[in-house]
Design an enzyme around this catalytic site. Structure first.
Site, PDB file in Angstrom:
ATOM      1  N   TYR A   1       0.838  -0.979  -0.036  1.00 56.34           N
ATOM      2  CA  TYR A   1      -0.175   0.192   0.023  1.00 56.34           C
ATOM      3  C   TYR A   1       0.760   1.426   0.068  1.00 56.34           C
ATOM      4  CZ  TYR A   1      -4.168  -2.395   1.089  1.00 56.34           C
ATOM      5  OH  TYR A   1      -4.882  -3.533   1.468  1.00 56.34           O
TER       6      TYR A   1
ATOM      7  N   HIS B   1     -12.977   2.880   6.102  1.00 57.12           N
ATOM      8  CA  HIS B   1     -11.597   1.911   5.216  1.00 57.12           C
ATOM      9  C   HIS B   1     -11.151   1.540   6.629  1.00 57.12           C
ATOM     10  CE1 HIS B   1     -11.088   5.431   2.792  1.00 57.12           C
ATOM     11  NE2 HIS B   1     -10.921   4.409   1.583  1.00 57.12           N
TER      12      HIS B   1
ATOM     13  N   LYS C   1      -7.975  -8.835  -0.007  1.00 58.28           N
ATOM     14  CA  LYS C   1      -8.251  -9.338  -1.138  1.00 58.28           C
ATOM     15  C   LYS C   1      -9.095 -10.883  -1.707  1.00 58.28           C
ATOM     16  CE  LYS C   1      -4.930  -5.885  -2.773  1.00 58.28           C
ATOM     17  NZ  LYS C   1      -5.881  -4.588  -3.149  1.00 58.28           N
TER      18      LYS C   1
ATOM     19  N   ARG D   1      -5.715   6.910  -8.926  1.00 54.24           N
ATOM     20  CA  ARG D   1      -4.638   6.071  -8.413  1.00 54.24           C
ATOM     21  C   ARG D   1      -5.696   5.038  -9.138  1.00 54.24           C
ATOM     22  NH1 ARG D   1      -7.039   3.068  -3.197  1.00 54.24           N
ATOM     23  NH2 ARG D   1      -5.074   2.174  -3.204  1.00 54.24           N
TER      24      ARG D   1
ATOM     25  N   GLU E   1      -9.015  -1.219 -10.800  1.00 50.89           N
ATOM     26  CA  GLU E   1      -9.448  -0.108 -10.587  1.00 50.89           C
ATOM     27  C   GLU E   1      -9.426   1.070 -10.640  1.00 50.89           C
ATOM     28  OE1 GLU E   1     -12.994  -1.837  -6.917  1.00 50.89           O
ATOM     29  OE2 GLU E   1     -11.795  -0.419  -6.558  1.00 50.89           O
TER      30      GLU E   1
ATOM     31  N   ASN F   1      -6.355   0.727  -8.064  1.00 49.98           N
ATOM     32  CA  ASN F   1      -6.899  -0.375  -6.791  1.00 49.98           C
ATOM     33  C   ASN F   1      -6.802  -1.757  -7.457  1.00 49.98           C
ATOM     34  OD1 ASN F   1      -6.683  -1.058  -4.365  1.00 49.98           O
ATOM     35  ND2 ASN F   1      -8.547  -1.124  -3.651  1.00 49.98           N
TER      36      ASN F   1
END
Lengths: 346, 324
Positions: A37, A193, A317, A223, A265, A225
């Site tokens: 991350y 989150h 994930k 960004r 994404e 993901n």
């Protein structure tokens, strides 16, 4: 640019497919052979004509079929589209943002004619030709957010800004990687989150929140993901977990190339002018592993990233069960050769 | 045309009208030079006006006071401030109809709270400008609001007749020279639940309104005040780039990163807002004070003086040497 829109499904017989052009422009998310991350935010500016970054809102060969899948989800579960009462103006902001950008990026498909508050919107791929009054909800068949979302690829969350925080107070979420708008609605940035492992310890969310509170109109950021999904299923929602969770048990080294999809994404963040809210588009791209390995650099790199991924991240994930089969499949395409920097094919 | 020292998007405008509103206040109308619509904004938003004053690039924030829906032109009002940094004097004395200026995109640090059941506005003096746009918007959406506006005198008060004519009883004007004062405690005590309060005016007035409301038990979330984010600027300084073997000057309105880029040195960056950490740069030595403005480094790292984020941070002192 001319595109044939695919006729395809994201459920049942899963006829979703990527053309050679779609494979070449897939937003592969790993610039190096490992992943952790970070606040990987950069200005959302146009670059690389033909790539998913050329236009502010990318429309590709899956547009018509994705919108049809969204309609199925919304008809089955109306709570996938929610807007708290104070977010109506943000919905109009979003409608304006999309109509003005789409008609500028793709004039062959979309037209917007504004005569004061009287707006005329033409969406040729979907056969829509509507006239309505801007800021008057009664002149549209849905609220402004849902109206334009039913013509848009990707999920959109509308975040209200107040009390030095962001609040998920509206959105249309039908193509999500296992999270629920109905569960998160009304939560603030730190609350929604909460479940993410490791990143809190790194201070990622505090920094990201401070940055977003200062997000400026006219200066969107983006960004990437990623996660993985069994079959090209857009709607991997907690609400429908019973329909897709079991698919993980069917993956073997022999079928992983066909069954497993890298799910990326392209997320962007935009300050909206009238409401001062932030809109957070989450645009999902899917590619089967057998298509992905046709780009040798990507096959090598994805193998290394998944092999070295910390267990907590793999678990978050949802990859724990499928990872061994995926690694066995991908290892055939990793000859140990060095990979070049950056995400694009060599 | 002014050359911007930073890379944020800008809007080139021409001054098409200047109106004397009072003896101290002028109103300026800006129209885009390219004829394209201006960005939509909301009540409470401001733009930063860039003025080329000789070798100095001035940047002053001014509230947008025109109707938020209007994208053909922006209006601002500027009060002459002989004791200020010089921006308002430049606007009053040097800017004429036809002058070319450059604006930032609108920024809203004083937004209307859409949860409010009623909006109670307070303005003092030139602080009326953001509330003009806010009221225009609230009236359009049919929201409940009222304005309490304090001015020195009938002659010194800006837009008094316009306000009386447009909004009638929803506007109350208080003139100092007539001994009129906002009946603040009475007003605040009489508001319905769910009212949000907004205040823009001189510092003393803002403190008085906010502290009185807090004292009466108003929730902090219901109190809103205009605060301008000063553009990240400061005194000019020099930086030694050791790896590039270059000495560079950082201008008063330029970031260290922009100065590094202007010198042709390729420096990494992503967010340009002090959050992502991409531009983190090692400090080899310094004699002075590092002014850390980022959100990325920890307090210990700020105190340690080993790292700096050149996108937002500055330096004051004799010498700063970076590993770049």
């Amino acid at each position: 640019m001319t595109i044939e829109f695919n006729t395809e499904t994201f459920r049942g017989d899963f006829t979703y497919h990527n053309s050679a052009e779609a494979i070449a422009r897939f937003p592969f998310p790993f610039p190096e052979d490992k992943y952790m991350y970070s606040v990987n935010i950069e200005p959302h500016v146009s670059f690389r004509p033909g790539s998913v970054y050329e236009h502010p809102f990318d429309v590709d060969e899956h547009y018509v079929s994705e919108v049809a899948d969204r309609a199925l989800v919304l008809n089955e579960d109306p709570l996938r589209s929610q807007s708290l009462p104070h977010m109506n103006l943000a919905g109009w902001d979003l409608l304006e943002l999309l109509m003005t950008n789409l008609s500028e990026s793709y004039p062959q498909w979309f037209e917007l004619h504004q005569d004061g508050d009287r707006w005329h919107w033409i969406n040729r791929p979907l056969g829509i030709d509507d006239t309505f009054t801007f800021l008057d909800n009664t002149t549209l068949p849905y609220g402004p957010m849902e109206y334009i979302m039913r013509q848009t690829q990707g999920d959109y969350a509308l975040l209200d800004q107040r009390d030095d925080n962001l609040w998920m107070d509206a959105g249309v979420i039908t193509t999500q990687a296992d999270w629920s708008l109905d569960f998160d609605i009304g939560m603030n940035f730190m609350e929604w989150h909460g479940p993410v492992p490791l990143a809190h310890e790194l201070g990622v969310f505090e920094r990201a929140l401070k940055f977003l509170l200062n997000l400026r109109q006219g200066q969107p950021v983006r960004r990437l993901n990623w996660t993985m999904t069994v079959h090209p299923r857009l709607d991997t929602s907690p609400e429908n977990y019973a329909k897709w969770g079991v698919d993980r048990a069917t993956v073997t080294p022999e079928n992983a190339g066909e069954y497993m999809y890298l799910r990326v994404e392209l997320q962007s963040l935009w300050r909206l002018p009238r409401s001062n809210a932030i809109v957070f588009p989450i645009r999902c791209y899917l590619i089967s592993l057998q298509d992905l390995v046709t780009i040798p650099k990507w096959g090598r790199r994805l193998h290394r990233v998944l092999r070295d991924l910390p267990d907590e991240l793999a678990d978050y994930k949802g990859l724990t069960m499928t990872r061994p089969s995926v690694l066995q499949y991908l290892s055939q395409f990793d000859d140990g050769a060095q990979t070049s920097a950056g995400t694009f094919p060599d | 045309m002014t050359k911007s020292a930073d890379r944020t998007p800008k809007i080139d405008v021409r001054v098409t009208q200047i109106v004397d509103v009072t003896s101290e206040i002028k109103r300026f109308r800006f129209e885009p030079t390219d004829g394209k619509p201006l960005p939509v904004f909301a009540g409470g938003a401001h733009v930063v006006v860039e003025m080329e004053d000789g070798d100095t690039l001035r940047r002053n924030p001014y509230s947008l006071m025109s109707s938020p829906g209007a994208t053909d032109a922006y209006n601002i009002s500027v009060r002459r401030d002989p004791g200020g940094r010089g921006g308002s004097m430049f606007m009053h004395d040097r800017v004429t109809v036809g002058s070319l200026l450059r604006l930032s995109h609108p920024v809203n640090l004083f937004p209307i709270d859409r949860r409010a059941r009623k909006h109670l506005l307070f303005a003092g003096g030139i602080g009326i400008t953001p509330t003009l746009a806010m009221m225009s918007e609230l009236a359009r959406y049919g929201d409940a609001f009222e304005l309490n506006y304090a001015v020195r005198s009938e002659n010194d008060g800006a837009y008094l007749d316009q306000l009386r004519n447009t909004y009638g009883k929803r506007v109350s004007i208080y003139r100092d020279d007539q001994g009129e004062q906002i009946p603040l405690t009475t007003l605040l005590a009489a508001q319905p639940l769910g009212t949000h309060l907004y205040v823009c005016g001189p510092g003393g007035m803002m403190n008085w309104v906010l502290s009185t409301a807090e004292g009466l038990g108003w929730p902090a979330q219901n109190l809103h005040s205009e605060r301008f984010l000063a553009p990240p600027s400061g005194s000019p300084y020099e930086v030694r780039l050791a790896a590039s073997d270059l000495s560079i000057k950082v201008g008063p309105h330029q970031s260290m990163l922009e100065a590094i880029e202007a010198a042709g040195v390729d420096a990494p960056y992503l967010c340009r807002g002090g959050a992502c950490g991409q531009c983190e740069t090692r400090v080899i030595s310094f004699d002075g004070t590092l002014l850390h403005n980022d959100h990325y480094l920890t307090d210990d790292e700020h105190a340690g003086g080993q790292k700096v984020m050149p996108c937002v941070s500055r330096f004051e002192g004799r010498e700063l040497v970076l590993d770049r």
